[in-house]
Design a protein around this motif. Structure first.
Motif, PDB file in Angstrom:
ATOM      1  N   ALA A  21      -7.028 -14.267   5.817  1.00 23.41           N
ATOM      2  CA  ALA A  21      -6.768 -14.031   4.730  1.00 23.41           C
ATOM      3  C   ALA A  21      -7.804 -13.537   3.536  1.00 23.41           C
ATOM      4  CB  ALA A  21      -6.015 -15.382   4.087  1.00 23.41           C
ATOM      5  N   ALA A  22      -8.778 -14.100   3.793  1.00 23.58           N
ATOM      6  CA  ALA A  22      -9.943 -13.800   2.924  1.00 23.58           C
ATOM      7  C   ALA A  22     -10.544 -12.500   3.416  1.00 23.58           C
ATOM      8  CB  ALA A  22     -11.254 -14.616   3.365  1.00 23.58           C
ATOM      9  N   GLY A  23     -10.510 -11.746   4.389  1.00 23.28           N
ATOM     10  CA  GLY A  23     -10.898 -10.447   4.804  1.00 23.28           C
ATOM     11  C   GLY A  23      -9.762  -9.667   4.443  1.00 23.28           C
ATOM     12  N   GLN A  24      -8.314 -10.008   4.469  1.00 19.51           N
ATOM     13  CA  GLN A  24      -7.509  -9.242   3.868  1.00 19.51           C
ATOM     14  C   GLN A  24      -7.515  -8.754   2.336  1.00 19.51           C
ATOM     15  OE1 GLN A  24      -4.460  -7.394   5.862  1.00 19.51           O
ATOM     16  NE2 GLN A  24      -6.369  -7.351   6.911  1.00 19.51           N
ATOM     17  N   LEU A  25      -7.681 -10.076   1.708  1.00 25.90           N
ATOM     18  CA  LEU A  25      -7.814 -10.038   0.278  1.00 25.90           C
ATOM     19  C   LEU A  25      -8.761  -8.923  -0.165  1.00 25.90           C
ATOM     20  CD1 LEU A  25      -7.028 -11.292  -2.409  1.00 25.90           C
ATOM     21  CD2 LEU A  25      -8.609 -13.074  -2.196  1.00 25.90           C
ATOM     22  N   VAL A  26      -9.979  -8.885   0.331  1.00 29.89           N
ATOM     23  CA  VAL A  26     -10.892  -8.177  -0.190  1.00 29.89           C
ATOM     24  C   VAL A  26     -10.429  -6.574   0.295  1.00 29.89           C
ATOM     25  CG1 VAL A  26     -13.502  -7.255   0.369  1.00 29.89           C
ATOM     26  CG2 VAL A  26     -12.851  -9.690   0.062  1.00 29.89           C
ATOM     27  N   SER A  27      -9.987  -6.347   1.722  1.00 26.87           N
ATOM     28  CA  SER A  27      -9.605  -5.076   1.942  1.00 26.87           C
ATOM     29  C   SER A  27      -8.656  -4.578   1.370  1.00 26.87           C
ATOM     30  CB  SER A  27      -9.296  -5.309   3.386  1.00 26.87           C
ATOM     31  OG  SER A  27      -9.170  -4.020   4.164  1.00 26.87           O
ATOM     32  N   VAL A  28      -7.639  -5.371   0.997  1.00 25.61           N
ATOM     33  CA  VAL A  28      -6.324  -4.920   0.443  1.00 25.61           C
ATOM     34  C   VAL A  28      -6.537  -4.585  -1.048  1.00 25.61           C
ATOM     35  CG1 VAL A  28      -3.851  -5.579  -0.378  1.00 25.61           C
ATOM     36  CG2 VAL A  28      -4.621  -5.994   1.939  1.00 25.61           C
ATOM     37  N   ALA A  29      -7.489  -5.439  -1.650  1.00 26.03           N
ATOM     38  CA  ALA A  29      -7.773  -5.029  -2.930  1.00 26.03           C
ATOM     39  C   ALA A  29      -8.448  -3.610  -2.984  1.00 26.03           C
ATOM     40  CB  ALA A  29      -8.831  -6.079  -3.666  1.00 26.03           C
ATOM     41  N   GLY A  30      -9.326  -3.171  -1.959  1.00 26.16           N
ATOM     42  CA  GLY A  30      -9.873  -1.936  -1.922  1.00 26.16           C
ATOM     43  C   GLY A  30      -8.803  -0.886  -1.752  1.00 26.16           C
ATOM     44  N   THR A  31      -8.187  -1.124  -0.691  1.00 29.51           N
ATOM     45  CA  THR A  31      -6.984  -0.019  -0.673  1.00 29.51           C
ATOM     46  C   THR A  31      -6.171   0.012  -2.078  1.00 29.51           C
ATOM     47  OG1 THR A  31      -6.561  -0.947   1.704  1.00 29.51           O
ATOM     48  CG2 THR A  31      -4.723   0.134   0.617  1.00 29.51           C
ATOM     49  N   TRP A  32      -5.940  -0.915  -2.567  1.00 30.01           N
ATOM     50  CA  TRP A  32      -5.207  -0.726  -3.777  1.00 30.01           C
ATOM     51  C   TRP A  32      -6.029   0.125  -5.047  1.00 30.01           C
ATOM     52  CZ3 TRP A  32      -0.381   0.018  -4.770  1.00 30.01           C
ATOM     53  CH2 TRP A  32       0.782  -0.537  -3.621  1.00 30.01           C
ATOM     54  N   MET A  33      -7.359  -0.052  -5.179  1.00 31.17           N
ATOM     55  CA  MET A  33      -7.976   0.663  -5.805  1.00 31.17           C
ATOM     56  C   MET A  33      -8.329   2.139  -5.282  1.00 31.17           C
ATOM     57  SD  MET A  33     -11.421  -2.046  -6.037  1.00 31.17           S
ATOM     58  CE  MET A  33     -12.590  -0.910  -6.752  1.00 31.17           C
ATOM     59  N   MET A  34      -8.110   2.151  -4.152  1.00 28.75           N
ATOM     60  CA  MET A  34      -7.957   3.725  -3.477  1.00 28.75           C
ATOM     61  C   MET A  34      -6.814   4.351  -3.915  1.00 28.75           C
ATOM     62  SD  MET A  34      -9.394   6.013  -1.512  1.00 28.75           S
ATOM     63  CE  MET A  34      -9.019   7.625  -0.949  1.00 28.75           C
ATOM     64  N   VAL A  35      -5.568   3.582  -3.845  1.00 24.93           N
ATOM     65  CA  VAL A  35      -4.439   4.181  -4.226  1.00 24.93           C
ATOM     66  C   VAL A  35      -4.340   4.755  -5.751  1.00 24.93           C
ATOM     67  CG1 VAL A  35      -1.916   3.622  -4.903  1.00 24.93           C
ATOM     68  CG2 VAL A  35      -2.745   2.750  -2.506  1.00 24.93           C
ATOM     69  N   VAL A  36      -4.814   4.077  -6.622  1.00 28.48           N
ATOM     70  CA  VAL A  36      -5.012   4.684  -7.935  1.00 28.48           C
ATOM     71  C   VAL A  36      -6.088   5.713  -8.149  1.00 28.48           C
ATOM     72  CG1 VAL A  36      -5.794   3.838 -10.297  1.00 28.48           C
ATOM     73  CG2 VAL A  36      -4.502   2.222  -8.936  1.00 28.48           C
TER      74      VAL A  36
END
Length: 429
Positions: A21-36
């Motif tokens: 969950a910790a790894g995914q939280l960081v990774s998915v936050a990066g992914t949504w930054m990338m989407v924007v």
């Protein structure tokens, strides 16, 4: 209150799931930054073209349509932890290459198209593998809770990521944001490698063959699985196109800057986060009526979002839409996965991914063209109306089935050749 909190975060008592969950939280936050950043870059390069944005979205999701069922077989046959490690490393390399192009001021639209296609290919393997891996982390008893917590961390990242990206784009441009996304994949890789394999919930040996058609036949003989899958297909194709509709709404209707666009995305994600935490308290398999009602509610709020007269009204209605989106997705997810025989779960979850996300290219092209012709509001109105309509149709089919045969559908047992298969459950966002 203390007991409620204990139940809400019960899966986090498992060390391997905490790491994940910790790894995914960081990774998915990066992914949504990338989407924007990616969407803003496309609109900047094309003069606010909805069609171009639709093509990017379609390319990113097209591999899910073509490869996901095959990937479900891979998830049943091979070590999921290793598959996920390789997939995240590949995604990080792709993101780094695009970031370098943007920072060097050499990016062109076809580069973004190529990146979207490459990332979509990796995601076609990563998504069903990740979904079915959660059951190995926590076991069957904690699966509903882990599924809801997965949605919670995913939507926490959706709150943090777009808002942060909007500010960073305003200050530094899209390149540094994309670079941060590339680095974020290392968090998931590190979490996967720090896990203790001996504590994973693996039973039996993996099947040498995991045929896709067996999973499809299993689904076709189970109306209690097929009807929610129909809802997922239509709502996923036409209703879940926020990556396309939100930037167009922000920029062409409300004439907002990148930071204001990020806040609209954050409003949607905040509602999703509340819904995710609400579903952590669910125990057992939800009834089909709840799934149908959730689809209709989501459609109504999305329609109202498309009619919002002001930026503030749109933000409030998108918050409600976000709540409806995740409440529906979780209800459908739990209805399908908790009713599926363990021997078929990897493939059924791949089919779920296919109809939920793999149909996005078709929806993105349609919604993108419609938005360019009739305006950004049209995309939201189409998604909302389609979601309400399919909810009504499925309700009629369900009621007809009840009148025709009041008995519950029989549970099928796994064939003898699959009795040693790894039982794969899933938790999705």
């Amino acid at each position: 209150m203390k007991l409620t909190l204990t139940h809400t975060f019960q899966s986090l008592t498992v060390r391997n799931f905490r790491l994940f969950a910790a790894g995914q939280l960081v990774s998915v936050a990066g992914t949504w930054m990338m989407v924007v950043a990616q969407d803003w870059l496309v609109l900047s390069l094309t003069g606010d073209s909805g069609t171009a944005l639709g093509v990017v979205t379609a390319l990113q999701f097209a591999p899910l349509l073509l490869l996901t069922l095959y990937a479900g077989g891979l998830a049943d046959r091979y070590d999921k932890r290793r598959l996920l490690t390789a997939a995240n490393l590949a995604s990080g390399i792709l993101a780094l290459a695009l970031a370098v192009l943007v920072l060097a001021d050499g990016v062109q639209l076809w580069h973004i198209y190529l990146f979207a296609l490459g990332l979509g290919t990796v995601n076609a393997i990563e998504v069903p593998t990740r979904m079915s891996f959660v059951s190995e982390l926590v076991g069957a008893d904690l699966l509903p809770n882990a599924s809801a917590l997965s949605a919670a961390y995913f939507n926490t990242a959706r709150v943090v990521g777009p808002a942060t990206a909007g500010l960073l784009i305003s200050w530094f441009g899209t390149g540094p944001v994309m670079l941060l996304n590339a680095a974020s994949y290392l968090a998931t890789v590190a979490a996967l490698r720090l896990m203790r394999p001996a504590e994973l919930h693996r039973t039996g040996s993996r099947p040498q063959r995991a045929r896709v058609m067996d999973g499809i036949r299993h689904m076709a003989t189970r109306p209690d699985l097929l009807l929610p899958m129909i809802l997922v297909a239509v709502v996923g194709m036409l209703g879940f196109n926020f990556q396309l509709t939100l930037p167009l709404l922000a920029k062409t209707v409300f004439h907002a800057d990148a930071a204001a666009f990020g806040l609209l995305s954050t409003a949607l994600a905040a509602g999703s986060l509340i819904a995710a935490f609400a579903t952590t308290l669910r125990r057992g398999r939800p009834p089909l009526g709840l799934v149908i009602a959730a689809a209709a509610g989501f459609g109504i709020f999305q329609t109202l979002s498309g009619l919002a007269p002001t930026y503030l009204a749109a933000a409030v209605l998108l918050f409600c839409t976000g709540f409806g989106s995740i409440y529906f997705a979780q209800a459908a997810n739990h209805r399908i996965q908790l009713g599926t025989d363990p021997a078929y779960r990897g493939r059924v979850m791949a089919l779920y991914t296919l109809v939920f996300q793999g149909t996005t290219p078709l929806g993105a092209l349609l919604v993108g063209a419609l938005s360019e012709s009739l305006g950004a509001r049209a995309g939201l109105l189409l998604g909302g109306a389609a979601s309400v309509l399919v909810a009504v149709v499925v309700l009629c089919l369900h009621l007809r089935g009840i009148r025709g045969d009041p008995r519950p559908p029989p549970r099928r047992t796994a064939p003898a050749t699959a009795k040693n298969a790894v039982p794969d459950d899933k938790a999705t966002h």
